[in-house]
Design a protein around this motif. Structure first.
Motif, PDB file in Angstrom:
ATOM      1  N   GLU A   8      45.170  20.769  79.065  1.00 51.60           N
ATOM      2  CA  GLU A   8      46.306  20.700  78.397  1.00 51.60           C
ATOM      3  C   GLU A   8      46.314  21.176  77.226  1.00 51.60           C
ATOM      4  O   GLU A   8      47.113  22.433  77.486  1.00 51.60           O
ATOM      5  CB  GLU A   8      47.514  19.616  78.647  1.00 51.60           C
ATOM      6  N   LEU A   9      44.962  21.316  76.159  1.00 54.16           N
ATOM      7  CA  LEU A   9      45.237  21.406  74.838  1.00 54.16           C
ATOM      8  C   LEU A   9      43.945  22.855  75.023  1.00 54.16           C
ATOM      9  O   LEU A   9      44.168  23.133  73.886  1.00 54.16           O
ATOM     10  CB  LEU A   9      44.684  20.447  73.909  1.00 54.16           C
ATOM     11  N   ASN A  10      44.137  23.808  76.094  1.00 56.41           N
ATOM     12  CA  ASN A  10      42.461  24.722  76.625  1.00 56.41           C
ATOM     13  C   ASN A  10      41.705  24.563  76.528  1.00 56.41           C
ATOM     14  O   ASN A  10      40.897  24.708  75.129  1.00 56.41           O
ATOM     15  CB  ASN A  10      43.243  25.647  76.192  1.00 56.41           C
ATOM     16  N   ILE A  11      41.041  23.058  76.085  1.00 56.89           N
ATOM     17  CA  ILE A  11      39.721  22.769  75.358  1.00 56.89           C
ATOM     18  C   ILE A  11      38.953  22.377  76.575  1.00 56.89           C
ATOM     19  O   ILE A  11      39.226  21.425  77.501  1.00 56.89           O
ATOM     20  CB  ILE A  11      39.666  21.695  74.559  1.00 56.89           C
ATOM     21  N   GLU A  12      37.812  23.068  76.584  1.00 55.27           N
ATOM     22  CA  GLU A  12      36.258  22.296  77.430  1.00 55.27           C
ATOM     23  C   GLU A  12      35.843  20.970  77.094  1.00 55.27           C
ATOM     24  O   GLU A  12      35.560  20.861  75.923  1.00 55.27           O
ATOM     25  CB  GLU A  12      35.597  23.599  78.180  1.00 55.27           C
ATOM     26  N   ASN A  66      49.637  25.576  68.162  1.00 61.73           N
ATOM     27  CA  ASN A  66      50.823  24.850  68.744  1.00 61.73           C
ATOM     28  C   ASN A  66      51.822  24.296  69.362  1.00 61.73           C
ATOM     29  O   ASN A  66      53.211  24.685  69.504  1.00 61.73           O
ATOM     30  CB  ASN A  66      50.971  26.611  69.164  1.00 61.73           C
ATOM     31  N   GLU A  67      51.551  23.313  69.314  1.00 66.12           N
ATOM     32  CA  GLU A  67      51.843  22.411  70.442  1.00 66.12           C
ATOM     33  C   GLU A  67      53.013  21.429  69.225  1.00 66.12           C
ATOM     34  O   GLU A  67      52.473  20.940  68.203  1.00 66.12           O
ATOM     35  CB  GLU A  67      51.547  21.168  71.109  1.00 66.12           C
ATOM     36  N   ARG A  92      52.337  14.054  71.377  1.00 67.50           N
ATOM     37  CA  ARG A  92      52.383  12.576  71.811  1.00 67.50           C
ATOM     38  C   ARG A  92      53.354  12.536  73.521  1.00 67.50           C
ATOM     39  O   ARG A  92      51.904  11.524  74.263  1.00 67.50           O
ATOM     40  CB  ARG A  92      53.115  12.510  71.213  1.00 67.50           C
ATOM     41  N   ASP A  93      52.510  13.313  74.338  1.00 67.54           N
ATOM     42  CA  ASP A  93      53.161  13.002  75.483  1.00 67.54           C
ATOM     43  C   ASP A  93      51.941  13.901  76.127  1.00 67.54           C
ATOM     44  O   ASP A  93      51.295  13.038  76.776  1.00 67.54           O
ATOM     45  CB  ASP A  93      54.088  14.223  76.122  1.00 67.54           C
ATOM     46  N   ILE A  94      51.198  14.724  75.365  1.00 68.68           N
ATOM     47  CA  ILE A  94      49.721  14.820  75.474  1.00 68.68           C
ATOM     48  C   ILE A  94      49.148  14.186  76.029  1.00 68.68           C
ATOM     49  O   ILE A  94      47.857  13.346  76.690  1.00 68.68           O
ATOM     50  CB  ILE A  94      49.703  16.307  75.427  1.00 68.68           C
TER      51      ILE A  94
END
Length: 440
Positions: free
Chosen positions: A219-223, A292-293, A299-301
């Motif tokens: 969801e954070l676009n991190i591999e 950018n979140e 917190r929900d992620i």
């Protein structure tokens, strides 16, 4: 030595003590020296096979058996099986030499794997290695705990560190939140094959193919990349070894004895460590991206998310607890469907249906206990044991029922109808025939 004794500079008893032989043996060596010269002092069997040498036929027979039946056995186990099943007694070391000469066994030096060095990444934030190190960081001043370490592959900088009770998903969520706040989002994380980062059973029929930590990174676009061996992520492994020496002593000098105080002091240590050990990356561009979140979305992620089924009586089963939804039109519309569950590190659980939180109350307020059949990961064993001891202090032991088990017959108090009479059987047969004719 014999020449010195011949010159009269050493007595026979002194020569015998120096050579660690008897005085009569010194006289024998002297006699051979006088008769045949210095060459006669050599052992008579030099260059000849030993009298205790095992026959070549026995060697070939033993190797033939090992090659045919025990090819994947070690020398010690193979020697035991040769004596047990074939009546061939050979020492394990002798068999080891034979197997090495015949190519059936490799010693430790021959089995050593050489891992080729991997060049550092060129950009800061391109690859960040993460790992947890379980150690007695506070020596005898406090129980052992785990240090989570985030180190950049290109520069060797310590990007984030945090003392936690053990490696867990919420522990990594907490450390990741601090990392994102200080540096932003890296391109990829590099970890081991711990179940926090990777689903071990790819053939699992349930689940989404990724762990909770992997879902948060997606969801954070991190591999997230998993190393095939500990040597592959040697940067963080060597950092752990250095920290287990330097950081322990720094904590002792600073007089720190608990995790909370140590976590507040760690930024100072990270700054000093990076100033001494960090290096300049090959390329100056920093690949960290801003987060950018908003705080509520982040917190929900960084929480444990799952789904639970809503029964007809507005109940949801979650972690061996029964949650009862407050009666409302929105809750009634969720009956027969799956609602989303959001579990946070502070123990709070949020139930959401169509993005809206559903109020609920807990039917069973007893907390989940560690049972005799609980499965605990090795890295979480200390934390689980500490939790079990706290539960033992908080509640008295429950005496389990012994004797009759659930699978045994429970008396109902009703009399058995007994065997059917001929009239009852005839009546049932007539009813069955009439039903068959009606169908036709």
């Amino acid at each position: 030595m014999v020449a010195i004794w011949l010159d009269g500079r050493m007595r026979p008893s002194t020569a015998a003590s120096v050579l660690v032989i008897s005085a009569r043996q010194v006289q024998r060596l002297l006699r051979r020296y006088r008769e045949s010269g210095a060459g006669a002092i050599r052992h008579g069997l030099r260059g000849r096979p030993s009298n205790n040498r095992i026959d070549c036929g026995v060697r070939d027979y033993a190797l033939a058996i090992v090659r045919e039946t025990y090819a994947d056995f070690g020398p010690t186990l193979a020697a035991e099986k040769l004596a047990e099943r074939h009546g061939l007694t050979v020492s394990s070391e002798t068999l080891r030499k034979w197997m090495i000469d015949d190519g059936l066994w490799k010693n430790r030096a021959q089995r050593r794997n050489f891992h080729p060095p991997r060049l550092r990444r060129e950009h800061c934030g391109e690859l960040v290695q993460i790992d947890g190190s379980d150690h007695r960081w506070f020596e005898d001043r406090s129980p052992a705990c785990t240090l989570l370490v985030f180190i950049d592959d290109a520069t060797g900088q310590l990007m984030q560190m945090r003392f936690v009770p053990s490696e867990s998903t919420f522990s990594y969520f907490e450390a990741l939140e601090g990392y994102l706040k200080d540096h932003g989002r890296p391109a990829a994380f590099y970890s081991d094959k711990h179940s926090i980062f990777r689903v071990s059973k790819t053939e699992a029929r349930t689940g989404h193919g990724m762990t909770q930590f992997g879902r948060a990174l997606a969801e954070l676009n991190i591999e997230i990349l998993c190393a095939n061996s500990s040597q592959a992520k040697g940067r963080v492994e060597r950092a752990n070894r250095t920290l287990q020496d330097r950081l322990v002593k720094e904590l002792r000098l600073a007089g720190i004895s608990d995790r909370a105080e140590a976590n507040a002091w760690l930024p100072t240590f990270i700054e000093q460590h990076n100033a001494h050990f960090a290096r300049v990356p090959a390329r100056p561009k920093n690949l960290h991206r801003p987060v950018n979140e908003p705080a509520s979305r982040l917190r929900d992620i960084l929480c444990w998310r799952d789904e639970r089924y809503v029964g007809n009586n507005l109940t949801v089963s979650y972690e061996r607890k029964r949650l009862i939804l407050e009666d409302s039109d929105l809750a009634r519309s969720a009956v027969g469907h799956y609602v989303e569950t959001y579990a946070f590190a502070d123990g709070r659980v949020d139930l959401r249906w169509k993005g809206v939180s559903l109020p609920y109350r807990m039917f069973d307020k007893d907390q989940q206990r560690v049972t005799h059949a609980a499965i605990a990961d090795n890295k979480r064993l200390s934390e689980v044991l500490a939790y079990a001891m706290e539960m033992q202090k908080a509640a008295p032991p429950k005496m389990p029922r012994t004797g009759k088990q659930r699978t045994r017959y429970e008396p109902t108090g009703l009399r058995s109808p007994g065997p059917k009479s001929l009239l009852a059987k005839r009546a049932e047969r007539r009813v069955a025939e009439a039903a068959a004719q009606a169908v036709e």
